[in-house]
Design an enzyme around this catalytic site. Sequence first.
Site, PDB file in Angstrom:
ATOM      1  N   GLY A 153       0.631  -1.081   0.026  1.00 23.04           N
ATOM      2  CA  GLY A 153      -0.165   0.086   0.047  1.00 23.04           C
ATOM      3  C   GLY A 153       0.922   1.209  -0.005  1.00 23.04           C
ATOM      4  O   GLY A 153       0.461   2.098  -0.448  1.00 23.04           O
ATOM      5  N   PRO A 385      -5.127  -6.020  -1.259  1.00 18.89           N
ATOM      6  CA  PRO A 385      -5.625  -7.494  -1.127  1.00 18.89           C
ATOM      7  C   PRO A 385      -4.811  -8.263   0.371  1.00 18.89           C
ATOM      8  O   PRO A 385      -5.665  -8.984   0.837  1.00 18.89           O
ATOM      9  CB  PRO A 385      -5.011  -8.334  -2.314  1.00 18.89           C
ATOM     10  CG  PRO A 385      -4.875  -7.074  -3.440  1.00 18.89           C
ATOM     11  CD  PRO A 385      -4.370  -6.023  -2.535  1.00 18.89           C
ATOM     12  N   TYR A 415       1.541   2.961 -28.964  1.00 19.55           N
ATOM     13  CA  TYR A 415       1.416   1.648 -29.815  1.00 19.55           C
ATOM     14  C   TYR A 415       1.432   0.461 -29.338  1.00 19.55           C
ATOM     15  O   TYR A 415       0.946  -0.387 -29.643  1.00 19.55           O
ATOM     16  CB  TYR A 415       1.887   2.046 -31.334  1.00 19.55           C
ATOM     17  CG  TYR A 415       3.579   1.767 -31.097  1.00 19.55           C
ATOM     18  CD1 TYR A 415       4.412   2.682 -31.090  1.00 19.55           C
ATOM     19  CD2 TYR A 415       3.904   0.423 -30.999  1.00 19.55           C
ATOM     20  CE1 TYR A 415       5.665   2.473 -30.961  1.00 19.55           C
ATOM     21  CE2 TYR A 415       5.319   0.252 -31.158  1.00 19.55           C
ATOM     22  CZ  TYR A 415       6.162   1.217 -30.992  1.00 19.55           C
ATOM     23  OH  TYR A 415       7.468   0.941 -30.991  1.00 19.55           O
ATOM     24  N   SER A 435      10.181  -6.174 -11.776  1.00 25.46           N
ATOM     25  CA  SER A 435       9.444  -7.388 -11.666  1.00 25.46           C
ATOM     26  C   SER A 435       8.737  -7.854 -10.608  1.00 25.46           C
ATOM     27  O   SER A 435       8.853  -7.146  -9.250  1.00 25.46           O
ATOM     28  CB  SER A 435      10.883  -8.276 -11.340  1.00 25.46           C
ATOM     29  OG  SER A 435      11.827  -8.266 -12.362  1.00 25.46           O
TER      30      SER A 435
END
Lengths: 613, 613
Positions: A153, A385, A415, A435
């Site tokens: 958070g 969560p 694009y 990552s």
Amino acid sequence: MSKDSMDLKALFIGDKGENADLYKDMLNKLVDEHVGWRQNYMPQDMPVISEEDKQTEGYASSVNKMKSVLDEVSSKLRSESVPWHTAGRYLGHMNTETLMPAILAYQFAMLWNGNNVAYESSPATSQMEEEVGADFAQLLGLKDGWGHIVADGSLANLEGLWYARNMKSLPLAISEVVPEKVYGMSEWELLNMRMEDILDILDNVTDEQIDEIKSKSARSGKNLSKLGKWLVPQTKHYSWLKAADIIGIGLDQVVPIPVDSSYRIDVKELESLVRSLAADKTPILGVVGVVGSTEEGAVDPIHEIVKLREKLAKEKIYFYIHVDAAYGGYARSIFLDENNEVIPYEKLKETYKEYNIFNSDVTISRDVYDSFVAIGDCESVTIDPHKMGYIPYSAGGIGIKDIRMRNIISYFATYVFEKNSVAPSMLGAYILEGSKAGATAAAVWAAHHVLPLNVSGYGKLIGASIESATRFYNFLSDLEFNVNGRKVKVTPLINPDFNMVDYTFNEVGNTDLTVMNKLNHDFYDQASFVTGSLYSNEFMTSHTDFAIPDYGNSPFKYVSGLGFSKEEWEKVGKVTILRSSVMTPYLNNDKVADEYFNKIKSAMKSKLENILG
Amino acid sequence: MSKDSMDLKALFIGDKGENADLYKDMLNKLVDEHVGWRQNYMPQDMPVISEEDKQTEGYASSVNKMKSVLDEVSSKLRSESVPWHTAGRYLGHMNTETLMPAILAYQFAMLWNGNNVAYESSPATSQMEEEVGADFAQLLGLKDGWGHIVADGSLANLEGLWYARNMKSLPLAISEVVPEKVYGMSEWELLNMRMEDILDILDNVTDEQIDEIKSKSARSGKNLSKLGKWLVPQTKHYSWLKAADIIGIGLDQVVPIPVDSSYRIDVKELESLVRSLAADKTPILGVVGVVGSTEEGAVDPIHEIVKLREKLAKEKIYFYIHVDAAYGGYARSIFLDENNEVIPYEKLKETYKEYNIFNSDVTISRDVYDSFVAIGDCESVTIDPHKMGYIPYSAGGIGIKDIRMRNIISYFATYVFEKNSVAPSMLGAYILEGSKAGATAAAVWAAHHVLPLNVSGYGKLIGASIESATRFYNFLSDLEFNVNGRKVKVTPLINPDFNMVDYTFNEVGNTDLTVMNKLNHDFYDQASFVTGSLYSNEFMTSHTDFAIPDYGNSPFKYVSGLGFSKEEWEKVGKVTILRSSVMTPYLNNDKVADEYFNKIKSAMKSKLENILG
């Protein structure tokens, strides 16, 4: 399934491992499926680890080494962990059992070790994250929105502030690159443009112009000091200080918004604050509303903040709103029907009856309801969560109101989006992090699929927590102890907006606040890792301090109700509070609640005897 | 154990699940230990989920629901995941098997769900993280240092830049608060103070003064534009652009450092860049050196950058150095003996023989060695366990040179440190992130304890990867195909500093760079998720583009060696490269390498036939 067929008791390993066999069966099935996948991959390739290899001394000693290390890990975990799996003896931080399907999905998916930074590295879990992000947006009412998983958070708050800072700076950049689009607007007007208007302009310029506008936005390092003040509730969570530091606008731009004696933002005070800043021609970069504060479970009146913004917009004052619903976000599910539409307030009671949400009389106030409903009108929202989603750490999240916003902070040409309709091919280019474990997405995805994010699923779990908290609050409200002839009374702080129950012990007649603070701090020591083994501790909780520098006089109403004078409050300057996030889904029925409340009562008594005896 | 007793084959589940039974036994033992812990906690408390509860229809249907969702998760993961567990058919991104002890420790520790943001929530795993942080510092040669786990390398880089920004701004703040401490120094001198000197000053002022200095540092939002330029290698990883944006110094302050034809920082160019900035009185906020670039595996000459800094310091020019060793960091273990001391370069060969590091002739160049050794002289270092640490995602990390630095970015008074000698009571106050999984610390801790961070442990694993890469490089160097009468030749980019092998296919005689780029991009499509199932794909790899805006002319040497003219290079402006991070620990012996290289060769041929046929 019928409307009350979701049984929460099936979804946890259980405080006594009641579902451990079920858990193990599912775990082993999943592990076998993974192993089978390895075994059946290119069966023409011979295994590189042969049976002979396994007969060597080196292999045997390496296995032994690994086993000893794991024994040590096991010993450490079992010796020094918090037994929050208990149905009722741990009521402290936001910890309790997490959902079995989430644990299993994580343990399983981590065997594949996908990295959701790029679709290519993790097709399965990248798709799941995209769906989870859409779930966040829908749950939070962000109709044209988007979302993704964030490590926690604090980072989601930082990302929200990053969005706000870069958004706010865009009109200045637009006026440099395509001045005709904002012709005739003053700097004040540019710094008070509505987000939708800014995004609409970007829809009508070329890709090259967008790149140039972005390069002249706050990401260039310019104009940061022009963007104005970042307003956060006075009880500011330290993550907001860190965020303002990191993002470069600086702590000097953080302005506290006074809270009332319910620890909610005082919107009248907010209005006069905004007006006085505007009178000085200081823009408001944004306002943070908190839905479920970590210390008090307070729910700021988001609906009133939104209304205030609408009113001020007519006077050319506009601010970004970020909702920090890290804690409370998932609770919005209790206000959504099975079509994920908001249930009218008047229909809540009957709906809750229909879905067996509560076993006793629990009322959610109109204010709290209205606030949750209004979240969808704000630009960005933190939702974790790993808090009320009952997902293991680390799983934070963010939702944004308008999917077009994500290009404001992105690092690739527009694009790239077109190439892949399911999920961005390079999620890492649109978020703060790089990552990230695909397994987290699998965990959250599994939980959302077992428990829909509405009254039929998560609503039941959130309801169980709210009811447990209400029962604990009621229990504390009547509580008094006779400790060796001394009378000690418990007083809850407030009837909380959410499932955070705060309270203090005080000896009846004591008017020395320092003495009371010491009593509560001593109680905390007795009810935590500070004194000996947690495993044998019969009741555990957490604590916090409400001190004047952070809280102003908002705690005085409570302190005064305990019989302390204004002088005493000002002299001591803080009150030490015990703090119970009641997340357990088990205290929502009479039998379990009675059993545990009796045990808690006797544990509290013996702790007080240790302290005062 | 004898010096070659660590057998890597015991430490992985295995490309064909060869150690799956061992894995499952250990997993079930650990799970049972956790369940036993739940069952034996306060046995006087009755289980809240009774056998009767388990007989209801709701329970049964909820279990069914959960099982179906998990079936779906399993199906998705098995259908669309990358089979990097293979011993040799996947050579693309930095993915291969991860260490079994790390997987097990994570799967186990997550059942306790500790949150390492605060010691109180996770005593066991917080201690482990403190030890892991000390491991990072020792591995990296940061003698008075400290470290901690970070969610990922992008965030660790951001944290490094945060340190640099706030450190650099301190002397200006010191001159405001305690001017006598920097009496007579010019602004230029203040902005070019050595880090140690700044920290020494802070050791000699009061806690209140420290707080005031911090409040006037860059965290206030002031002076950001005075701090100077942030120099990163020209081949800049996009995480550095994001970081400069987020931290508020801005992209305009990011200056590329030219790289040579080995894709390493050109230190002569760096020196003239620094001198020309200094001549304009533009300070250097810091320099980033990369140890193991993500695209080329290049190792920047950290030792020369450090030496340059020493030289320039005499001319009152000083800059912070951050090493981005996200990829390469763990490889420093191959240069440390069992006492964690650096092995002299001359002794490497014999030591590697003693410890059976390589099965064939592998030489590590003096340059690469010197660079790794010098890491310890830099202020902060990113190191990712989830890359060369063979730990599952997400596990990044950072090490800092001087533990005193952590107070520069902290949000609590200094005295908090004293309270707890093992680990800070509130780690979240000293780092960028908030909540973080204790399980990650358990995973890294377990791996470090099975494999010591020196030549006897991780050194062997890193060695296996380097040797596998060397073999793959040698294999590619001789490779040529006859595709329906057309000759296609493979040319490796460079003999890489580390385990990243880049290469291209080109038809012999082709001088049209666009044609070659298309061939390699088509090959990538054939060797990735782009064309059909990954599970049945016989060889998979990744790709990248080296384009002039990011690379300048550094690729020209390679491109020219392939027979393309300077005009052609400038016209096309980029070269498409195939990219194999060779992390597999299995290709380091003749038999396995021969088998897989033959299979890769025939898979490559059939892909080329698909493309050119």
